[in-house]
Design a protein around this motif. Structure first.
Motif, PDB file in Angstrom:
ATOM      1  N   HIS A  90       0.854  -1.334  -0.055  1.00  0.00           N
ATOM      2  CA  HIS A  90      -0.034   0.053   0.204  1.00  0.00           C
ATOM      3  C   HIS A  90       0.867   1.307   0.072  1.00  0.00           C
ATOM      4  CE1 HIS A  90      -2.791   3.023   2.032  1.00  0.00           C
ATOM      5  NE2 HIS A  90      -3.552   2.219   0.956  1.00  0.00           N
ATOM      6  N   ILE A  91       0.602   2.236  -1.054  1.00  0.00           N
ATOM      7  CA  ILE A  91       1.446   3.141  -0.993  1.00  0.00           C
ATOM      8  C   ILE A  91       0.436   4.295  -1.584  1.00  0.00           C
ATOM      9  CG2 ILE A  91       3.337   4.627  -2.272  1.00  0.00           C
ATOM     10  CD1 ILE A  91       4.822   2.147  -2.630  1.00  0.00           C
ATOM     11  N   ASP A  92       0.620   5.404  -0.593  1.00  0.00           N
ATOM     12  CA  ASP A  92      -0.391   6.726  -1.163  1.00  0.00           C
ATOM     13  C   ASP A  92      -1.854   6.427  -1.467  1.00  0.00           C
ATOM     14  OD1 ASP A  92       1.827   8.273  -0.601  1.00  0.00           O
ATOM     15  OD2 ASP A  92       2.508   8.121  -2.597  1.00  0.00           O
ATOM     16  N   LYS A  93      -2.548   5.679  -0.661  1.00  0.00           N
ATOM     17  CA  LYS A  93      -3.696   5.283  -0.694  1.00  0.00           C
ATOM     18  C   LYS A  93      -4.234   4.290  -1.943  1.00  0.00           C
ATOM     19  CE  LYS A  93      -5.294   9.647   1.230  1.00  0.00           C
ATOM     20  NZ  LYS A  93      -6.155  10.842   1.127  1.00  0.00           N
ATOM     21  N   GLY A  94      -2.792   3.929  -2.299  1.00  0.00           N
ATOM     22  CA  GLY A  94      -3.167   2.973  -3.304  1.00  0.00           C
ATOM     23  C   GLY A  94      -2.525   1.637  -2.900  1.00  0.00           C
ATOM     24  N   TRP A  95      -3.301   0.397  -3.606  1.00  0.00           N
ATOM     25  CA  TRP A  95      -2.847  -0.885  -3.293  1.00  0.00           C
ATOM     26  C   TRP A  95      -2.147  -1.475  -4.599  1.00  0.00           C
ATOM     27  CZ3 TRP A  95      -2.418  -3.435   1.002  1.00  0.00           C
ATOM     28  CH2 TRP A  95      -3.180  -2.929   2.010  1.00  0.00           C
ATOM     29  N   TYR A  96      -1.127  -2.239  -4.615  1.00  0.00           N
ATOM     30  CA  TYR A  96      -0.584  -2.846  -5.788  1.00  0.00           C
ATOM     31  C   TYR A  96      -0.153  -4.245  -5.468  1.00  0.00           C
ATOM     32  CZ  TYR A  96       0.199   2.328  -6.474  1.00  0.00           C
ATOM     33  OH  TYR A  96      -0.168   3.622  -6.838  1.00  0.00           O
ATOM     34  N   ARG A  97      -0.464  -4.899  -6.594  1.00  0.00           N
ATOM     35  CA  ARG A  97      -0.052  -6.393  -6.340  1.00  0.00           C
ATOM     36  C   ARG A  97       1.290  -6.428  -6.905  1.00  0.00           C
ATOM     37  NH1 ARG A  97       0.207 -10.474 -10.174  1.00  0.00           N
ATOM     38  NH2 ARG A  97      -1.048  -9.067 -11.659  1.00  0.00           N
ATOM     39  N   ILE A  98       2.036  -7.386  -6.011  1.00  0.00           N
ATOM     40  CA  ILE A  98       3.484  -7.570  -6.218  1.00  0.00           C
ATOM     41  C   ILE A  98       3.479  -8.797  -7.246  1.00  0.00           C
ATOM     42  CG2 ILE A  98       5.875  -8.206  -5.439  1.00  0.00           C
ATOM     43  CD1 ILE A  98       4.979  -6.613  -2.786  1.00  0.00           C
ATOM     44  N   ASP A  99       3.989  -9.049  -8.124  1.00  0.00           N
ATOM     45  CA  ASP A  99       4.507 -10.282  -9.094  1.00  0.00           C
ATOM     46  C   ASP A  99       5.324 -11.173  -8.262  1.00  0.00           C
ATOM     47  OD1 ASP A  99       4.230 -11.406 -11.864  1.00  0.00           O
ATOM     48  OD2 ASP A  99       6.591 -11.251 -11.516  1.00  0.00           O
ATOM     49  N   SER A 100       5.085 -12.285  -8.522  1.00  0.00           N
ATOM     50  CA  SER A 100       5.852 -13.411  -7.698  1.00  0.00           C
ATOM     51  C   SER A 100       7.229 -13.229  -7.904  1.00  0.00           C
ATOM     52  CB  SER A 100       5.405 -14.633  -8.330  1.00  0.00           C
ATOM     53  OG  SER A 100       5.576 -15.056  -9.632  1.00  0.00           O
ATOM     54  N   THR A 101       7.880 -12.619  -8.981  1.00  0.00           N
ATOM     55  CA  THR A 101       9.196 -12.549  -9.217  1.00  0.00           C
ATOM     56  C   THR A 101       9.793 -11.206  -8.717  1.00  0.00           C
ATOM     57  OG1 THR A 101       8.955 -11.787 -11.280  1.00  0.00           O
ATOM     58  CG2 THR A 101       9.248 -14.238 -11.110  1.00  0.00           C
ATOM     59  N   PHE A 102       8.979 -10.389  -8.246  1.00  0.00           N
ATOM     60  CA  PHE A 102       9.573  -9.006  -7.682  1.00  0.00           C
ATOM     61  C   PHE A 102      10.725  -9.147  -6.673  1.00  0.00           C
ATOM     62  CE2 PHE A 102       9.179  -5.604  -4.421  1.00  0.00           C
ATOM     63  CZ  PHE A 102       9.244  -4.616  -5.469  1.00  0.00           C
ATOM     64  N   ILE A 103      10.586  -9.828  -5.669  1.00  0.00           N
ATOM     65  CA  ILE A 103      11.731  -9.842  -4.684  1.00  0.00           C
ATOM     66  C   ILE A 103      12.806 -10.421  -5.238  1.00  0.00           C
ATOM     67  CG2 ILE A 103      12.501 -10.971  -2.683  1.00  0.00           C
ATOM     68  CD1 ILE A 103      10.226  -8.799  -2.214  1.00  0.00           C
ATOM     69  N   ASP A 104      12.796 -11.378  -6.107  1.00  0.00           N
ATOM     70  CA  ASP A 104      13.827 -11.840  -6.814  1.00  0.00           C
ATOM     71  C   ASP A 104      14.472 -10.977  -7.846  1.00  0.00           C
ATOM     72  OD1 ASP A 104      13.779 -14.470  -5.390  1.00  0.00           O
ATOM     73  OD2 ASP A 104      12.808 -15.230  -6.995  1.00  0.00           O
ATOM     74  N   ASP A 105      13.868 -10.379  -8.519  1.00  0.00           N
ATOM     75  CA  ASP A 105      14.157  -9.199  -9.439  1.00  0.00           C
ATOM     76  C   ASP A 105      14.763  -7.933  -8.705  1.00  0.00           C
ATOM     77  OD1 ASP A 105      13.022 -10.715 -11.407  1.00  0.00           O
ATOM     78  OD2 ASP A 105      11.120  -9.567 -11.931  1.00  0.00           O
TER      79      ASP A 105
END
Length: 170
Positions: free
Chosen positions: A9-24
């Protein structure tokens, strides 16, 4: 995590994290670090198979270094390792990889930087609190006891920041 997906959650918006986000993110940061790593400041290699405190302890009793890991007066950790010479003070925050707590890390660094800045422009008392807490041994805590026995600057930690001319702070 909701229905198998991670969100932030950032600035009142929700964002889905792709499964590879942390690895990327780890891969991108690893590449940036290889390109920009300064071996004159950070002289030891971080062994990712070990915890952060093991790395921090490599700087115990090293000239121009003070380990302040777990030292939290006012519930603010100034840094994990403070590196200094007459012209420079570097506040190092050590983290093992980029997990789901990247926001926590960013907040921790921001709060610490603000407290350091406010202290420099006021009374330097926070640095006295950091030093007093660091020098106080804690029963059954090997890291804190090792921190307590390290050598501090002769005129005190606050004096490092209150020299004339003022050292460059990074």
């Amino acid at each position: 995590v909701y229905k198998g997906n991670s969100f932030f959650h950032i600035d009142k918006g929700w964002y889905r994290i792709d499964s590879t986000f942390i690895d990327d993110l780890n891969s991108q940061c690893s590449t940036m670090l290889k390109d920009a790593w300064d071996t004159t400041t950070i002289k030891h290699k971080f062994d990712v198979t070990k915890d952060e405190d093991v790395f921090n302890q490599l700087y115990l009793n090293q000239p121009g270094a003070i380990v302040l890991d777990t030292i939290t007066p006012e519930n603010i950790e100034c840094c994990d390792i403070l590196l200094y010479d007459y012209n420079n003070i570097t506040l190092v925050h050590v983290k093992k990889g980029f997990g789901n707590t990247i926001r926590d890390l960013a907040a921790q660094v921001s709060i610490a930087a603000k407290r350091v800045r406010d202290t420099i422009y006021s009374d330097y008392k926070y640095f006295d609190k950091v030093e007093a807490m660091a020098k106080k041994p804690v029963k059954k805590d090997a890291l804190r006891n090792a921190i307590a026995t390290q050598k501090f600057p002769l005129k005190g930690l606050a004096n490092l920041f209150n020299q004339s001319p003022r050292p460059k702070l990074t």
